[in-house]
Design a protein around this motif. Structure first.
Motif, PDB file in Angstrom:
ATOM      1  N   TRP A 194       1.004  -1.297   0.237  1.00  0.00           N
ATOM      2  CA  TRP A 194       0.441   0.188  -0.277  1.00  0.00           C
ATOM      3  C   TRP A 194       0.843   1.129   0.227  1.00  0.00           C
ATOM      4  O   TRP A 194       1.710   1.668   0.552  1.00  0.00           O
ATOM      5  CB  TRP A 194      -0.896   0.357   1.723  1.00  0.00           C
ATOM      6  CG  TRP A 194      -1.434  -1.177   1.280  1.00  0.00           C
ATOM      7  CD1 TRP A 194      -1.895  -2.016   1.896  1.00  0.00           C
ATOM      8  CD2 TRP A 194      -3.059  -1.443   1.290  1.00  0.00           C
ATOM      9  NE1 TRP A 194      -1.932  -3.265   1.649  1.00  0.00           N
ATOM     10  CE2 TRP A 194      -3.949  -2.868   1.482  1.00  0.00           C
ATOM     11  CE3 TRP A 194      -3.678  -0.218   0.490  1.00  0.00           C
ATOM     12  CZ2 TRP A 194      -4.799  -3.024   1.242  1.00  0.00           C
ATOM     13  CZ3 TRP A 194      -5.210  -0.842   0.436  1.00  0.00           C
ATOM     14  CH2 TRP A 194      -5.181  -2.202   0.760  1.00  0.00           C
ATOM     15  N   GLU A 195       0.270   2.167  -0.615  1.00  0.00           N
ATOM     16  CA  GLU A 195       0.290   3.513  -0.539  1.00  0.00           C
ATOM     17  C   GLU A 195      -0.137   4.095   0.809  1.00  0.00           C
ATOM     18  O   GLU A 195      -1.392   4.399   0.198  1.00  0.00           O
ATOM     19  CB  GLU A 195       0.375   4.214  -1.859  1.00  0.00           C
ATOM     20  CG  GLU A 195       0.955   6.171  -2.081  1.00  0.00           C
ATOM     21  CD  GLU A 195       0.727   6.593  -2.820  1.00  0.00           C
ATOM     22  OE1 GLU A 195      -1.088   6.701  -2.900  1.00  0.00           O
ATOM     23  OE2 GLU A 195       1.309   7.352  -4.202  1.00  0.00           O
ATOM     24  N   VAL A 196       0.580   4.519   1.209  1.00  0.00           N
ATOM     25  CA  VAL A 196      -0.305   5.266   2.217  1.00  0.00           C
ATOM     26  C   VAL A 196       0.135   6.953   2.766  1.00  0.00           C
ATOM     27  O   VAL A 196       1.790   7.717   2.324  1.00  0.00           O
ATOM     28  CB  VAL A 196       0.468   5.510   3.767  1.00  0.00           C
ATOM     29  CG1 VAL A 196      -0.108   5.792   4.877  1.00  0.00           C
ATOM     30  CG2 VAL A 196       0.769   3.918   4.008  1.00  0.00           C
ATOM     31  N   ILE A 327      -3.696   0.123  13.030  1.00  0.00           N
ATOM     32  CA  ILE A 327      -4.283   1.155  11.510  1.00  0.00           C
ATOM     33  C   ILE A 327      -4.298   2.443  12.400  1.00  0.00           C
ATOM     34  O   ILE A 327      -4.327   3.675  12.129  1.00  0.00           O
ATOM     35  CB  ILE A 327      -4.656   0.915  10.482  1.00  0.00           C
ATOM     36  CG1 ILE A 327      -4.203  -0.629  10.238  1.00  0.00           C
ATOM     37  CG2 ILE A 327      -5.487   1.609   9.287  1.00  0.00           C
ATOM     38  CD1 ILE A 327      -2.711  -0.480   9.644  1.00  0.00           C
ATOM     39  N   PHE A 351      -4.821   4.671   1.986  1.00  0.00           N
ATOM     40  CA  PHE A 351      -4.180   3.642   2.236  1.00  0.00           C
ATOM     41  C   PHE A 351      -4.963   3.260   0.350  1.00  0.00           C
ATOM     42  O   PHE A 351      -6.020   3.098   0.384  1.00  0.00           O
ATOM     43  CB  PHE A 351      -4.637   2.467   3.116  1.00  0.00           C
ATOM     44  CG  PHE A 351      -3.851   3.021   4.289  1.00  0.00           C
ATOM     45  CD1 PHE A 351      -4.303   3.537   4.962  1.00  0.00           C
ATOM     46  CD2 PHE A 351      -2.233   1.423   4.678  1.00  0.00           C
ATOM     47  CE1 PHE A 351      -4.082   3.727   6.435  1.00  0.00           C
ATOM     48  CE2 PHE A 351      -2.079   2.086   6.055  1.00  0.00           C
ATOM     49  CZ  PHE A 351      -2.603   2.812   6.932  1.00  0.00           C
ATOM     50  N   LYS A 352      -3.678   2.991  -0.760  1.00  0.00           N
ATOM     51  CA  LYS A 352      -4.018   3.033  -1.676  1.00  0.00           C
ATOM     52  C   LYS A 352      -3.599   1.876  -2.361  1.00  0.00           C
ATOM     53  O   LYS A 352      -1.477   1.719  -1.749  1.00  0.00           O
ATOM     54  CB  LYS A 352      -4.096   3.716  -2.710  1.00  0.00           C
ATOM     55  CG  LYS A 352      -4.733   4.982  -2.093  1.00  0.00           C
ATOM     56  CD  LYS A 352      -3.916   6.802  -2.832  1.00  0.00           C
ATOM     57  CE  LYS A 352      -5.054   7.804  -2.231  1.00  0.00           C
ATOM     58  NZ  LYS A 352      -4.982   8.733  -2.653  1.00  0.00           N
ATOM     59  N   SER A 353      -3.888   0.671  -2.372  1.00  0.00           N
ATOM     60  CA  SER A 353      -2.779  -1.067  -2.827  1.00  0.00           C
ATOM     61  C   SER A 353      -1.850   0.244  -4.520  1.00  0.00           C
ATOM     62  O   SER A 353      -2.049   0.746  -5.097  1.00  0.00           O
ATOM     63  CB  SER A 353      -3.666  -1.914  -4.025  1.00  0.00           C
ATOM     64  OG  SER A 353      -4.795  -1.045  -4.852  1.00  0.00           O
ATOM     65  N   SER A 366      -8.240   0.972  -1.777  1.00  0.00           N
ATOM     66  CA  SER A 366      -8.189   1.521  -0.961  1.00  0.00           C
ATOM     67  C   SER A 366      -8.782   2.334   0.130  1.00  0.00           C
ATOM     68  O   SER A 366     -10.483   1.509  -0.109  1.00  0.00           O
ATOM     69  CB  SER A 366      -8.325   3.198  -1.958  1.00  0.00           C
ATOM     70  OG  SER A 366      -9.243   3.901  -2.442  1.00  0.00           O
ATOM     71  N   LYS A 368      -9.553   4.540   4.115  1.00  0.00           N
ATOM     72  CA  LYS A 368      -8.809   5.433   4.412  1.00  0.00           C
ATOM     73  C   LYS A 368      -9.499   4.963   6.415  1.00  0.00           C
ATOM     74  O   LYS A 368     -10.332   4.199   6.612  1.00  0.00           O
ATOM     75  CB  LYS A 368     -10.178   7.276   4.530  1.00  0.00           C
ATOM     76  CG  LYS A 368     -11.125   6.790   5.529  1.00  0.00           C
ATOM     77  CD  LYS A 368     -12.366   8.087   4.641  1.00  0.00           C
ATOM     78  CE  LYS A 368     -13.338   7.905   5.343  1.00  0.00           C
ATOM     79  NZ  LYS A 368     -14.460   9.185   4.803  1.00  0.00           N
TER      80      LYS A 368
END
Ligand code: ATP
Ligand code: MN
Ligand code: MN
Length: 379
Positions: A194-196, A327, A351-353, A366, A368
């Motif tokens: 994930w991109e945070v 989280i 969070f986005k894959s 994704s 939040k």
């Protein structure tokens, strides 16, 4: 409910916990939410109607009834006896007493062919059976509205009203699901990275180009004639985004948050407006760009990602071995927006894959995580 968000649905009570020193309330777990309920009202496994935070329930006799007024009951994050409570549970049997006009239902218990008891609601107007199945959206059935913060529509320097048009149908509107509503992601998506990014508290703006068409949109509308507005300053005067988009061959929508002195209380105490991009929608493939694709496109637009993107906290985070409370803890903290005053509590994280999922329709997943620290302080 204009936002289209599912705010109330059937779910089950997963867990009940006592609160030290409390005689009349206890804590129920529904999905990943913890919510205060009347003690003894439910057993573990009972189906309930769960209403998420941001709901406005129609006027009615609720359990926490001191908060009720003629405009309805607003469900917010609250702290009771030291416990955070988020949401509201309605016993299914009580739903039928609801005075809202959309509900003229009776509660039916019947036996099916296997002599098992099945329960459903029967809409007396349409005679339609409403099965009590988990996740079923009841937002409109109950007549729930969403709490929306009032967003001031910028006015022209000469005082005339701006015209607004419907949002382009070929672009997805910005939205994020709360992690508490999708706790199965921890299992289902444990192999994704994930991109945070930091969730910025401003207003959502979309700037797009599709062939010869281009434009600027607020969260829900295409806006015309925004000369002289905060949006114009940040998006056109500072970043020249429409011209930049015309230099590349892609049909895309840049989606970001406008932040500034007159926007959403200016929690970062900024002295001018900024536009921070958090997503790029690829119009031809109808999906969001991944982190890497987004960086590549920003570079081709000659926009330095670290200056013009929402702050990135990680680009390879894993949910493996993490719990919901990990989280939520991670969501707490100060904003790392570089233009921000120091020590400002951030709203949360998105969070986005980093890769797409799905074989037919590729998509980025994704969610939040809103900071509870921030929610409690906001009031
Ligand atoms: P509400 O509509 O409940 O007042 P909201 O406008 O923040 O809140 P949410 O559904 O809570 O909407 O969150 C989604 C919104 O978060 C998006 O519409 C977008 O404007 C905003 N946002 C801010 N930062 C980010 C980010 N880093 N990634 C994705 N979206 C973000
Ligand atoms: Mn939303
Ligand atoms: Mn917001």
């Amino acid at each position: 409910n204009e936002s289209g968000r599912s705010l109330a649905y059937f779910e089950r009570i997963l867990k009940l916990e006592a609160i030290v020193g409390a005689d009349v309330i206890e804590i129920a777990t529904v999905l990943g939410w913890r919510v205060v309920v009347k003690k003894g009202l439910y057993k573990v496994g009972d189906p309930v109607v769960y209403c998420e935070i941001d709901s406005i329930l129609p006027p009615w006799q609720y359990f926490i009834d001191d908060k009720m007024d003629s405009r309805g009951f607003k469900i917010k994050t609250i702290k009771l006896r030291g416990e955070i409570s988020q949401g509201y549970c309605i016993p299914i049997k009580e739903l039928i007493n609801h005075p809202h006009k959309k509900i003229k239902a009776v509660y039916k218990e019947e036996e099916d062919n296997n002599n098992e008891t099945i329960v459903h609601l029967l809409d007396e107007d349409s005679n339609e059976k409403i099965p009590i199945e988990m996740g079923r959206n009841l937002t409109d059935f109950i007549g729930i509205k969403k709490i929306t913060e009032y967003v001031q529509i910028p006015r022209n320097v000469n005082g005339s009203n701006r015209k607004a048009y419907t949002f382009p149908s070929f672009i997805k509107r910005t939205d994020q699901t709360r992690i508490q509503s999708v706790p199965h992601y921890f299992d289902l998506h444990q192999d994704l990275l994930w991109e945070v990014t930091e969730k910025l508290e401003g207003s959502s703006i979309t700037v797009f180009k599709k062939g010869k068409e281009s434009g600027v949109c607020s969260r829900n509308f295409l806006i015309e004639d925004f000369q002289g507005s905060d949006i114009h300053q940040a998006v056109i005067e500072d970043l020249d985004l429409l011209n930049r988009l015309s230099t590349i061959d892609l049909n895309i929508a840049l989606q970001g948050e406008i932040l500034g002195p007159k926007i959403q209380g200016n929690i970062y105490q900024l002295r001018k407006n900024y536009f921070k991009i958090f997503d790029i929608f690829l119009i031809d493939s109808q999906r969001y760009a991944t982190h890497d694709e987004r960086i590549e496109i920003l570079n081709s637009l000659k926009l330095t990602p670290s200056d013009h993107m929402a702050p990135v906290i990680s680009n390879s985070f894993s949910l493996k071995g993490k719990t919901l409370s990990d989280i939520l803890d991670m969501a707490n903290g100060f904003s790392i927006l570089k233009e921000s005053k120091p020590k400002i509590l951030r709203e949360g994280l998105v969070f986005k894959s980093t890769s797409t999922i799905g074989s037919v329709n590729q998509s980025v997943v994704s969610f939040k995580a809103i900071s509870n620290q921030y929610l409690l302080k906001k009031k």
